[in-house]
Design an enzyme around this catalytic site. Structure first.
Site, short mmCIF file in Angstrom:
data_model
loop_
_atom_site.label_atom_id
_atom_site.label_comp_id
_atom_site.label_asym_id
_atom_site.label_seq_id
_atom_site.Cartn_x
_atom_site.Cartn_y
_atom_site.Cartn_z
N HIS A 247 -17.52 1.41 43.37
CA HIS A 247 -18.47 2.18 44.10
C HIS A 247 -19.83 1.35 44.18
CE1 HIS A 247 -16.31 5.97 44.10
NE2 HIS A 247 -15.80 5.65 42.77
N HIS B 223 -7.72 0.69 43.61
CA HIS B 223 -8.52 1.09 44.76
C HIS B 223 -9.17 0.18 45.24
CE1 HIS B 223 -7.26 5.19 43.17
NE2 HIS B 223 -7.35 4.81 42.00
N PHE B 224 -8.80 -0.42 46.42
CA PHE B 224 -9.40 -1.61 47.25
C PHE B 224 -10.37 -0.92 48.40
CE2 PHE B 224 -6.90 -5.54 45.61
CZ PHE B 224 -7.28 -5.42 44.47
N ASP C 135 -7.08 0.39 37.19
CA ASP C 135 -7.48 1.55 37.97
C ASP C 135 -8.86 1.05 38.70
OD1 ASP C 135 -7.81 4.01 39.28
OD2 ASP C 135 -8.51 4.98 37.38
N HIS D 167 -1.68 10.75 38.35
CA HIS D 167 -2.77 11.20 37.95
C HIS D 167 -2.84 12.64 37.26
CE1 HIS D 167 -7.62 10.95 38.23
NE2 HIS D 167 -7.13 12.28 37.72
#
Length: 444
Positions: free
Chosen positions: A313, A61-62, A309, A177
């Site tokens: 944050h 997740h970029f 994964d 997921h």
């Protein structure tokens, strides 16, 4: 055209380790042989270090577009390259979500400009975009992603008729997921009644429980068997889930495959006391017994792929009460180093590590000419020194968020150089000024 001759190296590839030279010509590996000589080639002595295929990470997740205070395609792919990851597949829960062909192509446009590593994206399935999914060419991107449990950016698919239609109407790999939302909501309500928002982080694997994972994974597998869909279950976190998968047939013949992530192989519920919300992931890091069962399934080939994964944050976001702290953490810079450490500890063989991080993702997603050190393949390569202490600290963390769950860890290996499409993209802490990443192509 650029030619580079790599001398004095030990190649780790296709279940063997052997001394050789490797000649790169343009984007490709031209020759693998002992004592190569080549006119007009730059010669690089690898000093006896190991040479691996570039790592392929099938789940990152970029955060671009829309969540770029956490990370961008540029910052996170740069960190990935420093960690020996030469190819990434990015997930659809950005803002806006990647649930239309138009938004998919917008992401490809950003990556074409900014990515340091080769790239593709997963197309997000929702309760209401089946017609758009049907229009998607099977070679357009790496696959389809379905959230069967809500996560960061709620893309929960909970309409069973829609879910079955998606499974019946795509030839692409469907990656899922798997966590049962009803179970999680009931557990959350129970503990919020007791603790309010200040639920102890140690209860995270109880709330996002073994039962929630198994219910959802088994349901997805049953649907794949019913429809004949090609299913890949992301980030297994429990021992009981591993019993749903087989090693009785080779990967090339499997219709249902699975993945485990670095954090579920490294951490356990015993680490919550020290790490707190820094290791809050969905699915949750669970017990030491679950971790050992995941290792067993990885080594006996019921689990096919190791991924990250990677989901950054900010530290301010993570430093919060349980119900307010988001799940996810940054991993791409340190994933290969973590697995090399486990290899040194005797937990996994070097050749098996390369199989799970390089060969198998290429096979599973039908990637064109990547994931192996073979003549005629793209020259995505990683030089690793196995006798070089490497302490993770804030000053050498490359993620935009500026922290790592591995901070303070000493790894006993180092990524020295990373080659991408025949180009030296990273060397001893420095990056090339030229970005040579390419959009992935597929053989489907």
């Amino acid at each position: 055209m650029l030619r580079t001759l790599l001398k004095n190296t030990k190649v780790v590839n296709e279940n063997s380790i052997f001394e050789t030279d490797v000649l790169l010509d343009g984007d490709f590996i031209a020759r693998i042989d002992a004592n190569i000589t080549a006119d007009n080639a730059e010669v690089i002595d690898l000093n006896g270090d190991y040479l691996l295929p570039g790592v392929i990470d099938d789940q990152v997740h970029f955060r671009e577009p829309g969540l770029t205070h956490k990370g961008t395609i540029a910052t996170e792919s740069r960190a990935a390259l420093a960690g020996g990851i030469t190819t990434f597949m990015e997930q659809p829960n950005t803002n806006p979500q990647t649930t239309t062909i138009e938004k998919l192509e917008e992401k490809f446009s950003i990556a074409g400009r900014d990515a340091y590593a080769n790239y593709s994206f997963l197309f997000g399935g929702t309760n209401d975009n089946l017609e758009e999914l049907k229009r998607l060419d099977k070679n357009a991107c790496s696959g389809v992603k379905l959230f069967l449990g809500s996560s960061t950016g709620n893309m929960l698919v909970d309409d069973e008729a829609v879910l079955e239609n998606i499974f019946r109407n795509t030839e692409m790999v469907i990656s899922t997921h798997c966590e049962d939302e009803g179970t999680i909501r009931a557990n959350m309500a129970k503990y919020q009644k007791i603790y309010g928002d200040a639920i102890p982080i140690a209860l995270h694997p109880i709330i996002r429980s073994e039962e929630a994972c198994y219910l959802s994974s088994s349901k997805a597998i049953a649907l794949a068997k019913k429809t004949g869909a090609r299913l890949h279950v992301f980030h297994l976190s429990t021992g009981i889930e591993t019993e749903l998968f087989t090693n009785a047939i080779p990967l090339e013949e499997k219709k249902i495959t699975s993945e485990v992530c670095i954090h579920h192989l490294w951490f356990s519920d015993e680490d919550y006391a020290e790490k707190g919300t820094l290791i809050k992931w969905n699915p949750a890091v669970k017990t030491t017994t679950d971790r050992e069962k995941l290792w067993e399934a990885l080594l006996d080939d019921r689990i096919d792929v190791i991924a990250t994964d990677h989901a950054p944050h900010t530290i301010e976001e993570k430093d919060n009460l349980y119900t307010k702290a988001p799940s996810g953490g940054p991993l791409v810079q340190h994933a290969l180093l973590a697995m090399l450490q486990k290899e040194k500890e005797g937990k996994i063989g070097f050749e098996k590590l390369v199989e799970k991080m390089c060969h198998n993702p290429a096979k599973l997603f039908d990637i064109d000419r990547r994931g192996f050190i073979r003549e005629g393949y793209y020259a995505d390569l990683v030089q690793v020194n196995r006798d070089s202490q490497n302490v993770v600290k804030k000053s050498n963390i490359l993620y935009k968020c500026g922290w790592s769950p591995f901070e303070g860890t000493t790894f006993e290996s180092k990524v020295v150089r990373t080659f991408i499409n025949g180009h030296l993209g990273y060397e001893n802490g420095s990056f090339s000024s030229e970005k040579k990443a390419k959009r992935l192509t597929f053989n489907r």
